[in-house]
Design an enzyme around this catalytic site. Sequence first.
Site, PDB file in Angstrom:
ATOM      1  N   ARG A 159       0.836  -1.213   0.000  1.00 41.56           N
ATOM      2  CA  ARG A 159       0.000   0.000   0.000  1.00 41.56           C
ATOM      3  C   ARG A 159       0.866   1.255   0.000  1.00 41.56           C
ATOM      4  NH1 ARG A 159      -2.635  -4.025   2.671  1.00 41.56           N
ATOM      5  NH2 ARG A 159      -4.857  -4.239   2.143  1.00 41.56           N
ATOM      6  N   HIS A 180      -1.038  -2.415  -4.442  1.00 47.21           N
ATOM      7  CA  HIS A 180      -0.558  -3.397  -5.424  1.00 47.21           C
ATOM      8  C   HIS A 180      -0.604  -2.903  -6.866  1.00 47.21           C
ATOM      9  CE1 HIS A 180       0.027  -6.171  -2.296  1.00 47.21           C
ATOM     10  NE2 HIS A 180      -1.052  -6.924  -2.389  1.00 47.21           N
ATOM     11  N   HIS A 216       2.735 -12.882  -5.917  1.00 52.70           N
ATOM     12  CA  HIS A 216       1.703 -12.999  -4.890  1.00 52.70           C
ATOM     13  C   HIS A 216       1.120 -14.411  -4.824  1.00 52.70           C
ATOM     14  CE1 HIS A 216      -1.535 -11.707  -2.257  1.00 52.70           C
ATOM     15  NE2 HIS A 216      -1.044 -10.509  -2.229  1.00 52.70           N
ATOM     16  N   THR A 217       1.953 -15.409  -5.068  1.00 55.23           N
ATOM     17  CA  THR A 217       1.471 -16.789  -4.977  1.00 55.23           C
ATOM     18  C   THR A 217       1.137 -17.160  -3.533  1.00 55.23           C
ATOM     19  OG1 THR A 217       2.609 -17.563  -6.967  1.00 55.23           O
ATOM     20  CG2 THR A 217       2.194 -19.217  -5.269  1.00 55.23           C
ATOM     21  N   TYR A 218       0.016 -17.870  -3.358  1.00 54.98           N
ATOM     22  CA  TYR A 218      -0.363 -18.434  -2.057  1.00 54.98           C
ATOM     23  C   TYR A 218       0.064 -19.896  -2.056  1.00 54.98           C
ATOM     24  CZ  TYR A 218      -3.756 -14.554  -1.538  1.00 54.98           C
ATOM     25  OH  TYR A 218      -4.382 -13.330  -1.417  1.00 54.98           O
ATOM     26  N   ASP A 259      -0.175 -10.342   8.174  1.00 57.83           N
ATOM     27  CA  ASP A 259      -0.262  -9.567   6.937  1.00 57.83           C
ATOM     28  C   ASP A 259       0.869  -8.551   6.972  1.00 57.83           C
ATOM     29  OD1 ASP A 259      -3.042  -7.902   5.176  1.00 57.83           O
ATOM     30  OD2 ASP A 259      -1.017  -8.479   4.566  1.00 57.83           O
ATOM     31  N   GLU A 287       5.743 -12.788   0.218  1.00 57.65           N
ATOM     32  CA  GLU A 287       6.041 -11.827  -0.856  1.00 57.65           C
ATOM     33  C   GLU A 287       7.383 -11.139  -0.597  1.00 57.65           C
ATOM     34  OE1 GLU A 287       2.349  -9.350  -1.200  1.00 57.65           O
ATOM     35  OE2 GLU A 287       1.585 -10.938   0.096  1.00 57.65           O
TER      36      GLU A 287
HETATM   37  C1  G6D Z   1      -5.435  -7.928   1.726  1.00 59.16           C
HETATM   38  O1  G6D Z   1      -4.030  -6.783   3.292  1.00 59.16           O
HETATM   39  C2  G6D Z   1      -4.067  -7.878   2.398  1.00 59.16           C
HETATM   40  C3  G6D Z   1      -2.978  -7.716   1.387  1.00 59.16           C
HETATM   41  O2  G6D Z   1      -1.708  -7.784   2.019  1.00 59.16           O
HETATM   42  C4  G6D Z   1      -3.092  -8.822   0.337  1.00 59.16           C
HETATM   43  O3  G6D Z   1      -2.073  -8.658  -0.630  1.00 59.16           O
HETATM   44  C5  G6D Z   1      -4.462  -8.742  -0.317  1.00 59.16           C
HETATM   45  O4  G6D Z   1      -5.473  -8.883   0.665  1.00 59.16           O
HETATM   46  C6  G6D Z   1      -4.652  -9.866  -1.325  1.00 59.16           C
HETATM   47  O5  G6D Z   1      -5.720  -6.669   1.195  1.00 59.16           O
END
Ligand code: G6D
Length: 350
Positions: free
Chosen positions: A80, A105, A179-181, A252, A313
């Site tokens: 952000r 992002h 941003h892979t989970y 986060d 990340e």
């Molecule tokens: C939420 O705060 C989180 C972010 O860090 C994340 O990248 C996003 O969801 C996908 O906004």
Amino acid sequence: MRIVQEQWTEVDGRPIIAYTFTNDNGMEVTCLNYGCIITKILAPDKYGNYENVVLAFNEFSPYLTNSPYFGAVIGRVAGRIREASFELNGKTYQLHKNENSNHLHGGQKGFHHVVWKAVEFSTKEAVGVQFSYTSPDGEEGYPGNVDVQVTYTLNNQNEFIISYHATSDKDTPITLTNHTYFNLSGNLKSDILHHRLKIKSNQFLELDHQFIPTGVLLNVENTPFDLREGKLLKEGIEANHPQIALVGQGYDHPFLLDSRHAEEIVLFEPESGRTLIIETDEPGVVVYTGNHFPSGMKVNGMPSRKYLGICLETQALPDAVHHPHFPSCILRAGEVYSSMTKYTFRVHQA
Ligand code: G6D
């Protein structure tokens, strides 16, 4: 080594292609030229079963609308930016406000929503694809024409390497990440609560109620953010700590890394024995445990729920444009932005 191409659809008349590369062990990575999105990583468990270890959609259209950035490259600036504005060389720039009054992002048309030019490559030792894009001066409010390359490489050591390269004709902020989970249980057999995460980090960033760094660096000692010896994610996520509660009972948060290319981040899932070692030249890593997912979303074909995946990340620190004591994220005109993160997949007995 093998590469297979498959056209999924079109966006604005441009073909969206899925590239699947496979190494000689059977490890497989699939990615799209849309947002450089990684839709599949097949990695072995301790019994030799290859299963998908990343969150994705089973069809393309959700990536256009409500994706929580599954698998995507993030830019121009990950994280952000407060009030969606910054000052540089005496000029104030106003970015797209895509999250309340802030910029998240890369904005509405961040790099996750771009159709990238793709050139595949294959050698005896490695296989992959180089994505490229020119972000025009003024895109989302940022200065400078920025030429970006993102290269995905898979080798026979079960290492998946992402390298980033950018140049600009004007000074401009840039912070790229992926941003892979990850969910190492394989095919979403379970959530991530029983994964163990180890991070070589003594400090993390305090966030405010908008999840933006306040600028305060907090010591991890005696907090759920002390991951130096490894911690069960369930223990940290369920901890009673104001910063854990603030973001929806989870992580986060940006962590400052104490080392580079020295197994600084290790994620382990005991049932499968899968271990992911992440090494990077970036100063930080944002750990996001999927605390918020849009309702009614299907992930890998299943109803979404909290804690289905964890993002790691690797990147410069978020909102660095407003914090001179953070490592700078300014790319000077004519200089080169270069970054690399390596994801090594191993198996270990519990
Ligand atoms: C939420 O705060 C989180 C972010 O860090 C994340 O990248 C996003 O969801 C996908 O906004």
